[in-house]
Design a protein around this motif. Structure first.
Motif, short mmCIF file in Angstrom:
data_model
loop_
_atom_site.label_atom_id
_atom_site.label_comp_id
_atom_site.label_asym_id
_atom_site.label_seq_id
_atom_site.Cartn_x
_atom_site.Cartn_y
_atom_site.Cartn_z
N PRO A 38 0.83 -1.22 0.00
CA PRO A 38 0.00 0.00 0.00
C PRO A 38 0.86 1.27 0.00
O PRO A 38 0.51 2.26 -0.63
N LEU A 39 1.99 1.19 0.71
CA LEU A 39 2.87 2.36 0.73
C LEU A 39 3.43 2.61 -0.66
O LEU A 39 3.51 3.75 -1.12
N ASP A 68 -4.92 16.75 -4.46
CA ASP A 68 -6.05 15.84 -4.62
C ASP A 68 -7.29 16.73 -4.56
O ASP A 68 -7.69 17.18 -3.48
N ARG A 99 -4.34 0.25 6.01
CA ARG A 99 -4.12 -0.73 4.94
C ARG A 99 -2.87 -1.55 5.19
O ARG A 99 -2.86 -2.77 5.04
N ASN A 108 -5.09 10.74 5.12
CA ASN A 108 -4.40 9.80 4.23
C ASN A 108 -3.44 8.90 4.99
O ASN A 108 -3.31 7.71 4.69
N LEU A 156 -3.57 4.91 5.10
CA LEU A 156 -2.41 4.13 4.69
C LEU A 156 -2.00 3.16 5.79
O LEU A 156 -1.72 1.98 5.55
N HIS A 161 0.85 4.06 -2.75
CA HIS A 161 0.66 5.46 -2.39
C HIS A 161 1.75 6.32 -3.02
O HIS A 161 1.47 7.39 -3.56
N GLN A 171 -3.50 15.26 5.14
CA GLN A 171 -2.36 14.38 5.37
C GLN A 171 -2.67 13.37 6.46
O GLN A 171 -2.34 12.19 6.35
N ASN A 187 1.33 6.55 -6.78
CA ASN A 187 0.21 7.41 -7.16
C ASN A 187 0.62 8.86 -7.21
O ASN A 187 0.05 9.66 -7.96
N ARG A 188 1.59 9.18 -6.38
CA ARG A 188 2.04 10.57 -6.35
C ARG A 188 2.68 10.97 -7.68
O ARG A 188 2.87 12.14 -7.97
#
Lengths: 740, 304
Positions: free
Chosen positions: A20-21, B245, A64, A57, A61, A24, A54, A27-28
């Protein structure tokens, strides 16, 4: 935090928590560029919401990552001991290995139940204490000569298996092998840590011989090795005594049946000794022993007195009616251990050795005929008991001339031994015929004389690579004039069957003092063996033996008639020599007919025989694999591996009437029921402890392995909670961000 | 997309397909004046001031026959003096006006409005002038009337390209001191500037006697910030870059822009300045009707 993991390799799955990290972070990178005019408002909004976004999120994160990590951890199944701070969350389960002593001695029936029945009953009690809902596990090992793991998981499975155990085996107990299996289980259990929480229960009758230490030949060092391995794993062996109450329970058993005659033959009287052993503390007098021959020839019983801890022998006069395999069955009155009260023994009564004498120099007078004396020894005139070697006629000699070897009507399959006595000029086809015959198990004896031409002999019979029949290459004739002296046998192989008679010092001079005036020198092939040597300077070989495929070849470097030696004129030398020698030569190595319980049965049958079956003692039948047949061979070997689970008489039968008996025999030592004491038991190894049925753990909590509690359930619940929280949190974020 | 109301000719999607600003302007004007809108300037747009005695030479049509019928007196109506209206078109041509989530940008929309207004104003024989600005005046078409003036305005609008930084407030302040003829000042801009500066500019315009009308031209995406995916916003006019976002930011952004617009409207209302928010997805109707209302008020001799 954790004492270990049941599946330590799966712990690597916790690395998936980084996925997941990674997603993440990846995705950035996927931001779509877009020109924007109202940037001031974006910046203002960003400043206002940055921290909150933040945090949202980050929580998402972490949830997850936690869900993935907890799932991997749950699958790895960590466990903790009592001392761990997580012990309160752990779910302890029991892992038990039950070793059931199923050796023959447990058939001892002190009262209504035998030791084995009590053992199985106790095993059931132990299994019923377990809780399948708690994931308790039980492994049941039936221990005898070879341990068998019959159940390895659920208690209900173990119970159903225990229900099938009706009687013990007829085997001895190999406790080291059984504990070796336990060590393997404990090592599996201890995966990921150095300690195992496996409880080990040995249910046994405490037969001393199973635990005894002694010399290096017995199994005690192996037993201590296994016990030490268990100790290192933190396992103790709780030994439960379910045997008889007496320290030395009374028991008699038939220990041995053996024919006393050195030479067996059909119609030849033979004494058979039956040994009865008393394993108890009290002498037994007048024990009735019966002996049965071939199941229907029951001899009258004979009583025997057997001292305490001793043995007694009783002798039965027996006459085997025919050659072949005969079953002797000895029985005593049944006592509390019935399995050793009867014993079977298969005796092979050899038929007469069929000897073909190929006369290289036939003469009318026996003294001058090449095989005159030899034939007289093999087939003495009626009434000549000395030459006959007794009442039985162990040989069936037949004399032919060398050219008759080419005659197709001469069936060598009906011959056991061929003697080429001073034969020269064998035709090549005769040589080939003899080669085939010897390869299939025949025995060839070559004696020399003046007719034998060394060159021709070496050409036809000797090969440097060993593929020829002759075990040595002939050299020149070595002669001494009779007036000048003679050669003697200087040395011979004392334990060779051919010289068994002369091994006795009293009779040795009969061989060593016989004059030998002439012989041929011989260069012995590497694969051959010199059985006797002469006293010349070169210590020339007198008798050489060589194996040729399944047969044997002998080279006698002098004559068998009086031409070169006076040996034939000495019946006290010739008779025992020829009898022992040719009896040995004519004996084909056969698989044993008497095997220990669990042993392999083997039989050579004619290749054309079909439908080979094994008949069990209780009457059942089992087909046997036909076996491999060597190219050109007329026989093949049939085997029954591991089929002799019970003591008794087995038969291998084939179409055409073949029915050959075998005896699977109980180890007589199984009748020794003397029990080991508790003190002695601990003395074997500290891991052993005598436990009563009511005890479940070692009385010393410091020494006992801590119970192992698994945490996977709690971790799985935590994983589920993390997943639910992640879903709810993600939904809440989505909703809060979707409404402007 | 454009929300066409009533006359489809006012739909910016339709206007976007028209060739030439003249056509756009005529279409918009006709579309606005047809149907619901009649030119308030048709007929007498003068407002009655008083009666006076008829003197020889007065136009007979000015006689108030009702008074004569009642009193046998011949009187004429005197109206407020009709003056020629000046309409100053100030169009923001800074880079921020180049933004558009539709097929046309804010600047396109602004120049359609300006072109149409010029057409309307000059068609009513008023004068109109144009100033294109960013941080300062860029292009100027001095006020005048006539077809030539109209074409000059259109030409200037067509040639302009939005670029450069925004400086609405400063321009208004500068402009306030340079307008000779009082009139309506129609300002087309997104007003993405410091409000105090803008307010000061408006105040000065008012002080000089002008009547500003604020036409804030905004793209619908700028208003809603309804962006589905992650974006890297590259600010126009060198405002920087930011990866966001949008969903996480949307509520706060809408609050910010709404607060800004509301504040602007409040200040405008406090000064009696009309504030009209033009959504580039909507019809151009409101752009002209607001002017027409002002014009009518002016013709009556009063102010709105």
């Amino acid at each position: 935090m954790f004492d270990g993991f049941v599946n330590p390799a799966l712990l690597a799955g916790t690395l998936l928590a980084l996925v997941p990290l990674a997603i993440h972070l990846l995705n950035r990178q996927r931001y779509k560029p877009m020109p924007w005019a109202a940037m001031r408002f974006v910046l203002a909004a960003y400043r206002k919401t940055r921290r909150r976004a933040q945090l949202e999120n980050l929580i998402l994160l972490l949830l997850r990552m936690a869900a993935v990590a907890l799932l991997a951890l749950a699958i790895a199944r960590p466990f903790v001991g009592d001392q761990s701070p997580l012990a309160a969350l752990a779910q302890s389960r029991r892992d038990i290995a039950i070793v059931i002593d199923a050796s023959a001695s447990t058939g001892y029936r002190a009262d209504v139940k035998s030791s084995f029945e009590r053992i199985v009953e106790r095993a059931r009690e132990i299994v019923l204490e377990l809780d399948a809902a708690r994931d308790d596990r039980v492994r049941v090992i039936v221990a005898s000569a070879r341990p068998r793991l019959v159940a390895w998981r659920r208690p209900d499975e173990a119970l159903s298996v225990l229900g099938t155990l009706q009687a013990p085996t007829d085997e001895s107990l190999d406790l080291a092998a059984a504990l070796g299996e336990v060590v393997r289980l404990a090592e599996e259990d201890a995966r990921g840590s150095t300690q195992s929480a496996l409880e080990v229960r040995l249910l046994t009758d405490l037969q001393r011989s199973n635990f005894e230490s002694g010399g290096e030949d017995d199994g005690a060092p192996a037993l201590r090795e296994q016990l030490e391995a268990l100790r290192k794993l933190g396992c103790r062996v709780a030994v439960e005594d379910l045997g008889a109450r007496e320290e030395v329970p009374p028991n008699l058993g038939v220990a041995a049946i053996e024919p006393l005659a050195e030479v067996l033959g059909p119609q030849a009287p033979c004494d058979v000794a039956v040994t009865v052993r008393n394993f108890g503390p009290v002498a037994r007098n007048g024990v009735r022993v019966t002996l049965t021959i071939d199941e229907d020839g029951k001899l009258p019983y004979r009583p025997v007195d057997v001292p305490a801890q001793g043995e007694g022998k009783v002798v039965f006069p027996v006459v085997f009616p025919t050659a072949g395999a005969h079953v002797l069955s000895a029985r005593i009155e049944s006592d509390r251990l019935a399995t050793d009260d009867v014993r079977a023994q298969v005796v092979l009564v050899p038929p007469a050795v069929r000897v073909l004498l190929v006369n290289g120099e036939p003469r009318p007078e026996i003294e001058q005929d090449e095989v005159g004396f030899l034939g007289a020894v093999l087939d003495p005139p009626r009434g000549d008991e000395v030459l006959a070697g007794g009442a039985a006629r162990p040989f069936e000699p037949r004399t032919v001339e060398p050219h008759e070897l080419r005659d197709p009507a001469l069936d060598l399959a009906q011959v056991d031994v061929v003697v080429l006595a001073n034969v020269d000029g064998l035709a090549q086809d005769s040589v080939e015929r003899l080669e085939r015959w010897v390869a299939e198990g025949g025995a060839l004896v070559i004696t020399l004389g003046d007719k034998v031409d060394a060159t021709g002999f070496n050409q036809r019979l000797f090969k440097a690579d060993g593929t020829g029949l002759a075990p040595a290459e002939l050299g020149g004739r070595m002669a001494i004039a009779r007036r000048d002296g003679y050669h003697r046998v200087r040395e011979f192989v004392l334990d060779h069957p051919a010289f068994r008679f002369f091994a006795d010092e009293r009779w040795r001079p009969l061989l060593t003092e016989v004059p030998i005036y002439e012989f041929r020198g011989a260069r012995v092939h590497d694969g051959a063996r010199v059985l006797a040597r002469l006293d010349d300077e070169a210590a020339s070989p007198l008798l050489v033996e060589k194996s040729y495929d399944r047969g044997k070849v002998f080279l006698w470097t002098t004559s068998i008639d009086p031409e070169w030696t006076r040996l034939p004129e000495s019946p006290r030398t010739l008779v025992p020599l020829v009898h022992e020698w040719l009896r040995y030569a004519g004996r084909t190595a056969v698989p044993p007919r008497n095997v220990p319980v669990g042993g392999t049965l083997a039989l050579d049958v004619e290749s054309f025989r079909q439908g080979v079956e094994l008949v069990l003692p209780e009457g059942g039948r089992r087909p046997l694999d036909p076996g491999e047949q060597a190219a050109g061979a007329t026989r093949r070997r049939v085997t029954a591996i591991g089929a002799t689970e019970r003591a008794g008489v087995y038969r291998i039968e084939a179409e055409g009437g073949t029915s050959e008996p075998f005896a699977a025999q109980l180890d007589p030592r199984e009748g020794a029921l003397a029990r080991i004491s508790a003190v002695e038991l601990v003395g074997v190894h500290p891991s052993l402890e005598l436990a009563s049925a009511s005890e479940t753990r070692s009385s010393d909590p410091e020494e006992s392995a801590p119970p192992k509690g698994e945490l996977w359930r709690g971790i799985a619940i935590a994983c589920f909670v993390a997943l639910v929280c992640e879903s709810l949190w993600a939904a809440w974020i989505g909703r809060s961000r979707s409404t402007p | 997309m454009a929300q066409a109301r009533g006359d489809k000719r006012l739909d910016p999607a339709v206007l976007d397909r028209l060739e030439g600003l003249e056509l756009v302007a005529r279409t918009v004007v006709e579309g606005t004046l047809s149907g619901h809108h009649r030119s308030p300037l048709r007929g007498s747009s003068a407002e009655f001031a008083q009666h006076r005695e008829y003197v020889a030479g007065d136009e007979l049509r000015r006689l108030d026959w009702k008074v004569f019928a009642r009193s046998d007196r011949l009187v004429v109506k005197e109206m407020f003096e009709e003056t020629t209206l000046a309409c100053h078109l100030l169009v923001d041509a800074s880079e921020s006006m180049a933004f558009g989530s539709l097929e046309w940008s804010k600047f396109d929309y602004a120049r359609w409005c300006a072109a149409a207004l010029a057409h309307l104003v000059i068609g009513e024989r008023d004068t109109s002038g144009l100033v294109l600005f960013d941080a300062k005046e860029r292009v100027k078409v001095p006020p005048s009337s006539g077809e030539r003036q109209k074409h000059a305005i259109w030409k200037a609008l067509e040639a302009a390209q939005p670029s450069g930084p925004t400086g609405v407030g400063g321009v208004l302040q500068w402009f306030a001191g340079r307008l000779r003829k009082r009139g309506i000042v129609a300002i087309y801009s997104d007003f993405f500037d410091d409000l105090p500066s803008v307010v000061e500019g408006l105040r000065r315009l008012r002080h000089e006697g002008h009547e500003p009308i604020l036409f804030q031209v905004l793209d619908p995406l700028e208003l809603s910030f309804d962006i589905a995916r992650l974006v890297r916003l590259d600010g126009l006019e060198g405002a920087g870059m930011l990866k966001v976002d949008p969903k996480a930011l949307r509520q706060a952004y809408v609050e910010e822009i709404t607060a800004h617009n509301r504040e602007l409207a409040r200040h405008a209302a406090a000064m009696g300045v009309d504030y009209v928010q033009l959504d580039t997805s909507r019809t151009l109707e409101v752009a002209l009707t607001t002017y027409l209302a002002h014009r009518k008020a002016r013709a009556r001799g009063g102010r709105r």
